[in-house]
Design a protein around this motif. Sequence first.
Motif, mmCIF file in Angstrom:
data_model
loop_
_atom_site.group_PDB
_atom_site.id
_atom_site.type_symbol
_atom_site.label_atom_id
_atom_site.label_comp_id
_atom_site.label_asym_id
_atom_site.label_seq_id
_atom_site.Cartn_x
_atom_site.Cartn_y
_atom_site.Cartn_z
ATOM 1 N N ASP A 191 13.581 -8.895 -43.783
ATOM 2 C CA ASP A 191 14.231 -9.990 -44.501
ATOM 3 C C ASP A 191 13.253 -11.091 -44.876
ATOM 4 O O ASP A 191 13.483 -11.844 -45.831
ATOM 5 N N ALA A 192 12.141 -11.194 -44.129
ATOM 6 C CA ALA A 192 11.141 -12.214 -44.429
ATOM 7 C C ALA A 192 10.290 -11.851 -45.641
ATOM 8 O O ALA A 192 9.599 -12.713 -46.203
ATOM 9 N N LEU A 193 10.331 -10.580 -46.045
ATOM 10 C CA LEU A 193 9.567 -10.161 -47.219
ATOM 11 C C LEU A 193 10.217 -10.720 -48.480
ATOM 12 O O LEU A 193 11.431 -10.714 -48.620
ATOM 13 N N SER A 194 9.398 -11.173 -49.390
ATOM 14 C CA SER A 194 9.916 -11.626 -50.677
ATOM 15 C C SER A 194 9.924 -10.454 -51.645
ATOM 16 O O SER A 194 9.306 -9.417 -51.394
ATOM 17 N N ALA A 195 10.630 -10.614 -52.762
ATOM 18 C CA ALA A 195 10.715 -9.526 -53.740
ATOM 19 C C ALA A 195 9.349 -9.158 -54.290
ATOM 20 O O ALA A 195 9.093 -7.997 -54.615
ATOM 21 N N ARG A 252 15.396 -4.771 -53.223
ATOM 22 C CA ARG A 252 15.159 -5.809 -52.208
ATOM 23 C C ARG A 252 16.039 -7.036 -52.478
ATOM 24 O O ARG A 252 16.604 -7.622 -51.541
ATOM 25 N N ASP A 253 16.198 -7.418 -53.738
ATOM 26 C CA ASP A 253 17.064 -8.546 -54.086
ATOM 27 C C ASP A 253 18.528 -8.259 -53.738
ATOM 28 O O ASP A 253 19.253 -9.152 -53.273
ATOM 29 N N VAL A 254 18.960 -7.035 -53.981
ATOM 30 C CA VAL A 254 20.346 -6.667 -53.662
ATOM 31 C C VAL A 254 20.582 -6.755 -52.158
ATOM 32 O O VAL A 254 21.618 -7.260 -51.692
ATOM 33 N N ILE A 255 19.612 -6.264 -51.373
ATOM 34 C CA ILE A 255 19.746 -6.317 -49.913
ATOM 35 C C ILE A 255 19.819 -7.767 -49.446
ATOM 36 O O ILE A 255 20.635 -8.120 -48.581
ATOM 37 N N ALA A 256 18.990 -8.620 -50.041
ATOM 38 C CA ALA A 256 19.009 -10.037 -49.673
ATOM 39 C C ALA A 256 20.353 -10.669 -50.023
ATOM 40 O O ALA A 256 20.922 -11.442 -49.248
ATOM 41 N N GLN A 299 3.267 -5.920 -45.395
ATOM 42 C CA GLN A 299 2.849 -7.289 -45.091
ATOM 43 C C GLN A 299 1.343 -7.454 -45.290
ATOM 44 O O GLN A 299 0.879 -8.477 -45.818
ATOM 45 N N GLU A 300 0.594 -6.434 -44.878
ATOM 46 C CA GLU A 300 -0.866 -6.481 -45.035
ATOM 47 C C GLU A 300 -1.245 -6.565 -46.509
ATOM 48 O O GLU A 300 -2.125 -7.334 -46.901
#
Length: 637
Positions: A507-511, A523-527, A585-586
């Motif tokens: 959830d901390a990941l941005s689109a 990812r936007d839909v999940i958010a 993330q990396e």
Amino acid sequence: MAGRIRDEDIALVRERSPIDAVVGEYLQLRNAGGGNLKGLCPFHDEKSPSFNVTPSKNLYYCFGCGEGGDAVSFLQKMEHLSFAEAIERLAAKAGVQLQYEEGGYTPRKEQGQRARLVEAHKVAAEFYTDQLNGQDGSIGRRFLNERGFERADAERFGVGYAPKEWEALVRHLRGRGFSDREMIAGGLAKEGRRGPMDRFRGRLTWPIRDLSGDVIGFGARKLHEDDDGPKYLNTPESPIYHKGSVLYGVDLAKKEIARSGQAVVVEGYTDVMACHLAGVGTAIATCGTAFGDDHIKILRRLLMDRDTFEGGVIFTFDGDSAGQKAALRAFENDQKFATRTFVAVQPDGLDPCDLRVKHGDAAVRDLIASCTPLYEFFVRTEIGRHNVETAEGRLAALDAAAPVVAGIKDRALRQMYAVNLDRWLGIMDEEFVLGRVRELAARHAGAPRNGGRAGGRGGGVPGRQDAPEPAAPQRPTYDPRDPDVQRERETLKLAVQRPAMLGPAFDALSADAFMAAPHAAVRDVIAAAGGVGAAAGGAEWVARLREAAPDDEVKGLITQLAVEQSRSSADSDDRYAAELLARIQERQLSREIGRLKSKLGRLNPVENQEDYNRLFGDLVALEQQRRGLGERAIGSL
């Protein structure tokens, strides 16, 4: 209108309509591992199954054409129904009493056209059945008795009798609330001088059902001498009946066809009855039309074109000229199947119904068991047209049969038939015959692949054309083979299928952490749905994501992610999820580090010492963080 169906009822219908049961009404499904099932896609032609069903998510998805959804959308696409019609049809099967938000607790008064026509045919079938058992139906009962069918047999197949009146069915349907327009649209009645009149009068009737068991039409055989109509009369084309894509008896035979991998194609309604009663439960028949492409599609979905040498499609034909023409049509369609095809011809010309009357059930079973491979039948037929007692006749027969053998796609099978051809002709020069077949096969292989070639296949066999090449799919704007893109996809699979494994880190990941635009959209839909931290997983979570999708493309991708198997093994799921997140993330940190380095390069460390030192400290911290993520990500894709 009685109003919209309550959301609670729609949810209940979905819950009580298992996707594998709904799809299984239309095609054969086999175990694909991981709790998934597979079959041949009903929405596009394919040789190997790419249509996947995931019962745990109540979803289907075709990896070949991209069609996907739940039981409701599947039924909508298969039967061309509206959403409400599909819900009503599934509700009827599941025993759910629908409630409408405006208009009380009764179903809508104005249902869709298909539902109304199907119901009218159901009522008509019951009416005809009752008439067969009445006084006027004696002529129909006598017809059946003469062909070895008892009352129980007629009931099993729904055989009925249409009264020899102008408006018997019309009056009955009017009394049940159906309009004249509906009767005419469905082909149950036709327009007369004084209004609609019954289409079938004084005839024995057979209900024609679709794969799901709904009556969609009728076949009717004349019984009275003063009937100047055709021997058999069938329902005309209608919104629910398309003669080129229906098979009589398929509703009764589909399970046995799927189980045994065999289908027996006969020529008439009574032949289907005779075969089933004799123990050949895979018998079906076309309805007033030749066996064609749409019929092949139905059978391929039920057979799933087994590659093993078992089962197959067996065509039964009369021994007369009409039967020979039917065999030719079957031959022309042969290579549209991946399974084997056979021909069963009774030497004395008896069809299965007459054969059963004269010689019993065992004779029908023996007829089917003694079938001949279609290629052998056709080659021998070509040879039989010539006088092979003379050298000239043998050579003419070779020239007629060699193109047939040359057109066999399987090279090993083609070689074996070439050897057999020499033996059947009695030429006794195997190399000569093989050379002739090879010459024609090479000519056949070198023909242009633009949908046809002059003179059929090597000159001599009409109708065998290569299928047009499929259109090349549009290339995505990203490379799906890119390891980074594959990691994104694997991460999203977990977010859709097993969200608890990812937790707050996802959830901390941005689109913008996702390279592929479709992945960012998911990812936007999940958010928007609250993130994986608030998700319990399962079919309800997937349904929520699909409903939140902004368009069909994103919804389709979510469906695909929900049914596609993850690459992880069960004993390393947690580690796999951690590695995927660490890699993403990396990569995101690497992009941020690149931006900081670029900004530092534009600063003068003397003139902008404070900003430079701050950014440099941020850079060092990010580098340390990236190294830590790199260590966690070891072993991922």
